[in-house]
Motif scaffolding. Sequence first.
Motif, short mmCIF file in Angstrom:
data_model
loop_
_atom_site.label_atom_id
_atom_site.label_comp_id
_atom_site.label_asym_id
_atom_site.label_seq_id
_atom_site.Cartn_x
_atom_site.Cartn_y
_atom_site.Cartn_z
N VAL A 1 4.26 -23.05 30.65
CA VAL A 1 4.02 -22.98 32.10
C VAL A 1 3.90 -21.52 32.52
O VAL A 1 4.87 -20.91 32.99
CB VAL A 1 5.14 -23.68 32.89
N PRO A 2 2.72 -20.91 32.38
CA PRO A 2 2.51 -19.56 32.91
C PRO A 2 2.48 -19.60 34.44
O PRO A 2 2.20 -20.65 35.05
CB PRO A 2 1.16 -19.15 32.34
N VAL A 3 2.77 -18.46 35.06
CA VAL A 3 3.00 -18.42 36.50
C VAL A 3 1.94 -17.59 37.20
O VAL A 3 1.59 -16.49 36.76
CB VAL A 3 4.40 -17.84 36.80
N LEU A 4 1.40 -18.13 38.31
CA LEU A 4 0.51 -17.39 39.20
C LEU A 4 1.37 -16.65 40.20
O LEU A 4 1.96 -17.26 41.10
CB LEU A 4 -0.45 -18.36 39.92
N ARG A 5 1.46 -15.33 40.07
CA ARG A 5 2.33 -14.53 40.93
C ARG A 5 1.69 -14.37 42.31
O ARG A 5 0.50 -14.09 42.42
CB ARG A 5 2.56 -13.15 40.33
N ALA B 1 0.81 -16.43 44.69
CA ALA B 1 -0.38 -17.27 44.79
C ALA B 1 -0.93 -17.35 46.21
O ALA B 1 -2.11 -17.64 46.41
CB ALA B 1 -0.07 -18.68 44.29
N ASP B 2 -0.08 -17.06 47.20
CA ASP B 2 -0.57 -17.10 48.58
C ASP B 2 -1.58 -16.00 48.86
O ASP B 2 -2.39 -16.12 49.79
CB ASP B 2 0.60 -17.00 49.57
N GLY B 3 -1.57 -14.94 48.08
CA GLY B 3 -2.52 -13.85 48.28
C GLY B 3 -3.73 -13.94 47.38
O GLY B 3 -4.59 -13.05 47.39
N MET B 4 -3.83 -14.99 46.59
CA MET B 4 -4.95 -15.14 45.65
C MET B 4 -6.07 -15.95 46.27
O MET B 4 -5.83 -16.89 47.05
CB MET B 4 -4.48 -15.82 44.36
N THR B 5 -7.30 -15.60 45.94
CA THR B 5 -8.46 -16.39 46.35
C THR B 5 -8.67 -17.52 45.35
O THR B 5 -8.02 -17.57 44.29
CB THR B 5 -9.72 -15.52 46.40
N LEU B 6 -9.59 -18.43 45.67
CA LEU B 6 -9.90 -19.50 44.73
C LEU B 6 -10.39 -18.92 43.41
O LEU B 6 -10.04 -19.41 42.33
CB LEU B 6 -10.97 -20.43 45.33
N TYR C 1 5.55 -17.06 46.70
CA TYR C 1 5.03 -18.32 46.17
C TYR C 1 4.46 -18.07 44.77
O TYR C 1 3.28 -17.75 44.62
CB TYR C 1 3.98 -18.91 47.11
N ASP C 2 5.33 -18.21 43.78
CA ASP C 2 4.92 -18.07 42.38
C ASP C 2 4.76 -19.46 41.80
O ASP C 2 5.75 -20.14 41.51
CB ASP C 2 5.97 -17.27 41.59
N ASP D 1 4.72 -13.70 31.25
CA ASP D 1 3.75 -14.60 31.88
C ASP D 1 4.40 -15.90 32.34
O ASP D 1 3.88 -16.58 33.23
CB ASP D 1 2.61 -14.93 30.91
N MET D 2 5.54 -16.25 31.72
CA MET D 2 6.16 -17.55 32.00
C MET D 2 7.51 -17.45 32.69
O MET D 2 8.16 -18.47 32.92
CB MET D 2 6.32 -18.32 30.68
N MET D 3 7.93 -16.25 33.00
CA MET D 3 9.23 -16.08 33.65
C MET D 3 9.13 -16.37 35.14
O MET D 3 8.13 -16.06 35.78
CB MET D 3 9.74 -14.65 33.44
N GLY D 4 10.19 -16.94 35.70
CA GLY D 4 10.24 -17.19 37.13
C GLY D 4 9.46 -18.43 37.52
O GLY D 4 9.39 -19.41 36.78
#
Length: 413
Positions: free
Chosen positions: A289-293, A295-300, A275-276, A323-326
Amino acid sequence: MAIEIKAPTFPESVAEGNIATWHKQPGEAVSRDELIVDIETDKVVLEVAAPADGVISEVLKSEGDVVLSNEIIALFQEGAVEATTAEPEAQGEDAPQPTEGAVASPAARKLMEENAVDSSQVAGTGKNGLVTKEDVVNFIKQADLAGSSAVAQTTSAPAEEAAPAPVVVPPPAIVPLNQEGRLEKRVPMTRLRASIAKRLLDAQHNAAMLTTFNEVNMQPIMDLRSKYKDQFEKTHQTKLGFMSFFVKAAVESLKKFPEVNASIDGSDIVYHGYYDVGVAVSSDRGLVVPVLRDADGMTLADVESTIKDYGSKAKEGKLAIEDMMGGTFTITNGGVFGSLMSTPILNPPQTAILGMHKIQERPMAVNGEVVIQPMMYLALSYDHRLIDGKEAVQFLVSVKELLEEPAKILLNL
């Protein structure tokens, strides 16, 4: 020996770039690793630094010129600063003297070419002996004056001579660009803006795009945020915003509806097991649009701090291409600009994008009573080739329910 300054090695997805800004001019002192030029690509702005202490001896690519990967854009003289600064002291003279092969500014070179002036005869008064445009104008004036004096001595002209006409370089004329004679400004589109335009147009032409709407009561999240924001910031050194709740709610809903997290590759459907989440960020150069790699393992706190870092990089033009790939899904927030409702456009090859909007207080029926509540419209644009209306609506309802009961996010319910 001159050192070649080259454009960086562009990634495979970037074919070429443009010279955006020269921060240093020929003859100007430069320190090692000091920024000398920005190169704009259709994704990011790349910076080129000085390889050593010295000066730029010649600029081969002007601002706006197209450059390729590893193309030579300038010539650099290492240690040339010391040589040029020491020369006036050795001469021991107050007036500047002409220097063989002196470095001239682009405007000075152009003026010398137009007036057939020998560059070795012009003394530079600029920094480190740089020949400026004013130096060339003054040289031409003196040459005209000397020529007029020589003519006067060989002719029977009156004793009182007319002063030579000064050389005036007229400013660029402002030319009306339309038939009515009204002024217009025409500038080339930046690479980033052109890339954004192309991708958005492709998204509309190549996808069966629809948008479904819902609304969410933001009161529970606002209460939670108001209660814990100070403690949250003290503990995690970052502010608690709304975006982290939306990211976590979207991820939990993507797990339930994998089609929304999928993409289309030709005639194949690619279901992503990760889930990126891309988060649209506005910058002076356009929307990125930078991507949170993962994201399911990230905290708030992880989400908030990462988005903050991306926002700072975007404003400074320092986002990396990586930062913006994918990205498998995107969230955009038009509410920060006051938008009450919109239909966001897909970010290919993704098949869905979630739009947030302005929080607006409205009278709502709650348990049979009219109550003023902070409401937000949610919009989900999706590719109908892959996602049916049923899945799209159910996904959006899932996001709504998780936001209205944020405890479910923490409990993975």
